[in-house]
Each structure stands twice: as structure tokens, then as C-alpha cells.
Design an enzyme around this catalytic site. Structure first.
Site, PDB file in Angstrom:
ATOM      1  CB  SER A 160      20.048 -48.504  16.558  1.00  0.00           C
ATOM      2  OG  SER A 160      19.113 -49.235  15.800  1.00  0.00           O
ATOM      3  CE1 TYR A 173      16.259 -45.698  18.763  1.00  0.00           C
ATOM      4  CE2 TYR A 173      16.531 -47.133  16.847  1.00  0.00           C
ATOM      5  CZ  TYR A 173      16.767 -46.851  18.183  1.00  0.00           C
ATOM      6  OH  TYR A 173      17.514 -47.723  18.941  1.00  0.00           O
TER       7      TYR A 173
END
Ligand code: NAP
Length: 262
Positions: A160, A173
């Protein structure tokens, strides 16, 4: 006199184009929905036999129906990727049945909590690391010998932009995806002299349940879909793909080389 002439021969049917991933065996994690489901279906449509991993059995069965309807085949493996012994058993089962693995798509991931670092429950932190980092290491540990037995083993791991943007409140994350990138680049270095090629994939914002949880105010209709991305995953998984240790960045369509220290 009876007409004994035969009717004109019908034109020979066009030979079916060979499927690009025919005979290839692919593991896809997080295949129950979102990016993983679209990847699993696209790989199966391209001819691969897909070993579909996720926890939600019903969703895996729906995927299986879609794969069969498309003329493909799948093996369903309902498991929690935090069950590391089960990942080891998966490697053993694939070895026994096929003796090799051609494609690994390490896609499953969780978002965890969006909040300041000081407020995060340690259990949430651990579970994000368990799924997004450790499970992918355990997949490599279990499946690397099988990928090396393929003449063109291909591994793709979904990262990501959060890995490098380090936005406020995305701590677990972001840290997990940065660690995943280090893991995958290390694996690429360790397999550089083998036929195994391993890539990171940054999907950018896509219309999935995870994105909706992260951005509840966003109109999902403004986003591209996992089905838009899936053909690129097929390309990264194909024997023709030669890059390794770099990031395929879907938003720009470019292959990015992470910076190395001088
Ligand atoms: P999603 O719709 O939430 O799907 C996540 C998948 O991971 C599900 O199939 C889920 O299956 C599986 N999963 C989660 N925890 C698991 C566990 N413990 N064991 C086994 N499977 C587990 O998310 P997505 O948007 O498709 O995300 C897929 C990947 O893309 C993730 O790595 C995510 O970080 C990355 N990504 C997504 C976006 C985006 O905009 N969507 C952007 C950048 C990166 P079960 O719940 O059935 O187990």
C-alpha cells in the site's frame, strides 16, 4: 438420379487460444472478497488451478461457483492465516499433490485501527502484524521450496502507499506494509539467481470493504475496482514477467524501484 454429392464441408473451427496460465498452480490469500477474489477469478480464467485461502467458507464457495462457471478450477482452503501451523500444512499438501507451486499471491490483509499510536490496543497491533507481515513470511517459509521447483515461480504481495506515506493515525497498517516491503525485497534478493521472481503490488484506492472501512465518507463509485486491477495480477504471475524486487504501482501503471542506500 440421386444427388450423392456431400454437403460442403463446414469451415474448420478456429483453434482455441491456449490459456496463458494453463497447468499452473496458484495460491491466492484473501480470496473471499475484494482484490483477492478478483485475482483468484482472473487467474482461474487464465487457466491456473487456484488454491483459494480465506476464513469465510461461504464466500470461498461462491468464488468456486464463479470459477467453475468460467470453465476454471479451484481448491478451497478455509483457514485463518494466523494459524501458522496450518500454513505449514498447506505447503505439505501442495507438495504431496502437485510437487511444486507456480504462483503465490499474498494479498490478505487487515487495516486494524485508525487512531493515534498511543491509543492502539496491543491486541489490534499484534493482529495487524500477524496477518500483514508474519503470515506472509510464514507463506514464504512454507512455499518457497515449492516455488523454486517451478520453472517460473512467481510471487506477488499486495502492499500500500501507506507504507511510505506514514499518515497520522494509520500506524499499525503503515508499519505492517513497510515491513512487508522489506520482507519481499529480501526474498527477491535471496531468489535473484533462481527462476523465482517476486513483486510488490500497490493497488492504490480500490472499491473494496477495506477501503470503505478506511474512508467511510468516500463515494465508492469514484474508485476503480478489483476487476480493473486483476489482469495486471495475471501479468505479474505469468512466466513472461521478469522484474523482481520492485513495486508495480497500479495508479500510475509504472514499475517503481525502491531506493537503496548508496
Ligand atoms: P478486503 O476486501 O477487506 O479483503 C481482505 C481479504 O483478506 C479477505 O478475503 C479476508 O478474508 C482476508 N483476510 C483477512 N484476515 C485474514 C485472516 N486472518 N486469515 C485469512 N484471510 C484473511 O480488502 P482488500 O481491499 O481487497 O485488500 C486486499 C489487500 O490489498 C490487502 O493487503 C490491503 O492491505 C491491500 N490494499 C487495498 C487497497 C484498497 O483500496 N482496497 C489499497 C491498498 C492496499 P476473510 O475475512 O474471509 O478471512
Amino acid at each position: 438420379m440421386a444427388d450423392t454429392s456431400l454437403p460442403p464441408a463446414s469451415p474448420a473451427p478456429e483453434p482455441l487460444a491456449p490459456k496463458p496460465l494453463a497447468e499452473r498452480i496458484a495460491v491466492v490469500t484473501g480470496a473471499s472478497r475484494g482484490i483477492g477474489r478478483a485475482a483468484a477469478l482472473a487467474l482461474a480464467e487464465a487457466g491456473a488451478h487456484v488454491i483459494a485461502v480465506a476464513r469465510t467458507q461461504g464466500a470461498l464457495e461462491e468464488l468456486d461457483d464463479a470459477v467453475r462457471a468460467a470453465g476454471g478450477s479451484a481448491t478451497l482452503v478455509p483457514l485463518d492465516l494466523r494459524d501458522y501451523d496450518a500454513i505449514d500444512r498447506l505447503g505439505g499438501a501442495i507438495h504431496e499433490r502437485w510437487g511444486r507451486l507456480d504462483i503465490l499471491v499474498g494479498n490478505a490483509g487487515v487495516l486494524g485501527a485508525l487512531m493515534p499510536l498511543g491509543h492502539i490496543d496491543p491486541k489490534v497491533w499484534a493482529s495487524v502484524m500477524d496477518v500483514n507481515v508474519t503470515a506472509n513470511w510464514r507463506l514464504i517459509r512454507s512455499l518457497d521450496p515449492l516455488l523454486r521447483r517451478s520453472e517460473a515461480g512467481r510471487a506477488v504481495f499486495v502492499t500500500s502507499g501507506a507504507a511510505s506515506s506514514c499518515r497520522a493515525y494509520w500506524g499499525p497498517y503503515a508499519v505492517s506494509k513497510a515491513a512487508l516491503e522489506a520482507l519481499v525485497r529480501t526474498y527477491a534478493a535471496e531468489t535473484a539467481t533462481t527462476p523465482v521472481r517476486t513483486m510488490l503490488l500497490n493497488p492504490g484506492p480500490l472499491r473494496t470493504a477495506m477501503r470503505k472501512a478506511a474512508m467511510p465518507g468516500e463515494d465508492p463509485e469514484t474508485l476503480r475496482t478489483p476487476e480493473d486491477l486483476a489482469p495486471h495480477i495475471v501479468r505479474l504471475a505469468s512466466p513472461d514477467w521478469t522484474e523482481s524486487g520492485t513495486i508495480f504501482d497500479f495508479p500510475t501503471g509504472r514499475v517503481l524501484t525502491p531506493q537503496k542506500p548508496a
